[in-house]
Enzyme design. Structure first.
Site, PDB file in Angstrom:
ATOM      1  N   ASP A  97       5.657 -43.751  -8.409  1.00 31.84           N
ATOM      2  CA  ASP A  97       6.654 -43.205  -7.487  1.00 31.84           C
ATOM      3  C   ASP A  97       6.649 -43.994  -6.182  1.00 31.84           C
ATOM      4  O   ASP A  97       7.705 -44.353  -5.645  1.00 31.84           O
ATOM      5  CB  ASP A  97       6.344 -41.728  -7.230  1.00 31.84           C
ATOM      6  CG  ASP A  97       7.260 -41.108  -6.196  1.00 31.84           C
ATOM      7  OD1 ASP A  97       8.481 -41.050  -6.431  1.00 31.84           O
ATOM      8  OD2 ASP A  97       6.763 -40.689  -5.129  1.00 31.84           O
ATOM      9  N   GLU A 136       8.553 -44.154 -13.717  1.00 34.89           N
ATOM     10  CA  GLU A 136       7.643 -44.364 -12.587  1.00 34.89           C
ATOM     11  C   GLU A 136       6.239 -44.706 -13.076  1.00 34.89           C
ATOM     12  O   GLU A 136       5.583 -45.608 -12.532  1.00 34.89           O
ATOM     13  CB  GLU A 136       7.612 -43.117 -11.710  1.00 34.89           C
ATOM     14  CG  GLU A 136       8.909 -42.863 -10.963  1.00 34.89           C
ATOM     15  CD  GLU A 136       8.901 -41.571 -10.179  1.00 34.89           C
ATOM     16  OE1 GLU A 136       9.646 -41.477  -9.191  1.00 34.89           O
ATOM     17  OE2 GLU A 136       8.155 -40.636 -10.555  1.00 34.89           O
TER      18      GLU A 136
END
Length: 237
Positions: A49, A119
Site C-alpha cells: 500500500d 498491493e
C-alpha cells in the site's frame, strides 16, 4: 490457479525469492484452511500500500508542475480500490490467487480482494527486486490505464486550451498575499490582455490560480466572447 511463471512473464521480471510471491497471492481465507496455517498476504499488502502510493506520487511529481492539492487528488483516484482492481484485472491476477473455499464463489472484486492482492504483489516485488524494478513494472501496468482512473479537472489547462485555440495568451497575477508564513492566503487574477477573466483565493499561489481559472470557465460563454474580441468591459492591469 495458473502457473505463476506466466505471471512473471507478463510482468517481465525474474524473481529471486519465490516464497514472497506465493505469500503475496495467498488470501487469509486460504491460509486459515491449511494445517498448519500458511502465511497470508496481509503484511505484504501493508507494505505494498505504501509502495504503490509512493510510486504514483513519484510519477505525478516528475511529470507535472501541479500543486500539492491536485496531485493529492490524482494520487487518491489512481490508487483507490476501484483503480487497483482494474490494474489487477489487466494482468489477470485473479487467476493466480489462492482463495479459501468460502470466498471462491463470492464477488471478490467487490470485497477489495483484488486491490489488496495487487498491493501485496508490489510489496513482494519491492522486497525481492527493489524500488526501480517495482517502478518499471508499475509504470507498465498502470500508465496505459491512468486516463481512465483519474478524473481530476485541471481548470488552468482547460482555460489555456480555449485561449490557445484562438491563438491568444493569458496571464495570472497574484494581487494579494495575507497571513503568517505558516498560513498564507493568496488572491489570484487571470487576464486576457487587459481583460479580467476570473479571480480566486487559495492557500497556495497555484491553488488560487486554479480557482481563478475555474471562475473564468464558469462564465465560459462570456469568456469565449472575450477571447474572440466580441467586446467585454476591460479592467486595466
Amino acid at each position: 490457479m495458473k502457473n505463476i511463471q506466466i505471471l512473471f512473464q507478463t510482468l517481465n521480471i525474474f524473481p529471486k525469492n519465490l516464497v514472497l510471491y506465493k505469500q503475496a497471492l495467498t488470501h487469509s481465507s486460504y491460509s486459515n484452511e491449511q494445517t498448519p496455517p500458511q502465511e497470508d498476504n496481509e503484511r505484504l499488502e501493508f507494505l505494498g500500500d505504501a509502495i504503490v502510493g509512493l510510486l504514483m506520487a513519484d510519477y505525478l511529481y516528475s511529470q507535472s508542475k501541479e500543486d500539492e492539492g491536485i496531485m493529492t487528488k490524482k494520487r487518491a483516484q489512481a490508487v483507490c480500490e476501484k483503480s487497483l482492481t482494474i490494474y489487477a484485472q489487466k494482468i489477470e491476477l485473479q487467476n493466480y490467487l489462492l482463495l479459501g473455499k468460502g470466498e471462491k464463489n463470492k464477488d471478490f472484486n467487490a470485497k477489495g480482494i483484488m486491490a489488496d492482492t495487487f498491493e501485496a504483489l508490489f510489496g513482494a516485488i519491492y522486497l525481492d527486486l527493489g524500488y526501480l524494478t517495482a517502478k518499471k513494472v508499475f509504470h507498465n501496468i498502470v500508465l496505459p490505464h491512468l486516463a481512465k482512473t483519474i478524473y481530476i479537472i485541471d481548470f488552468k489547462t482547460q482555460l489555456q486550451e480555449i485561449v490557445q485555440s484562438e491563438k491568444k495568451t493569458i496571464q495570472y497575477k497574484i494581487v494579494q498575499e495575507q497571513g503568517p508564513a505558516h498560513s498564507k492566503n493568496f488572491v489570484a487574477e487571470v487576464y486576457l490582455e487587459k481583460n479580467l477573466l476570473g479571480t480566486g483565493e487559495g492557500s497556495t499561489k497555484k491553488s488560487a490560480e486554479q480557482k481563478a481559472a475555474q471562475q473564468a470557465l464558469s462564465k465560459v460563454a462570456k469568456t469565449k466572447d472575450l477571447i474572440k474580441n466580441k467586446g467585454v468591459k476591460e479592467k486595466e492591469l
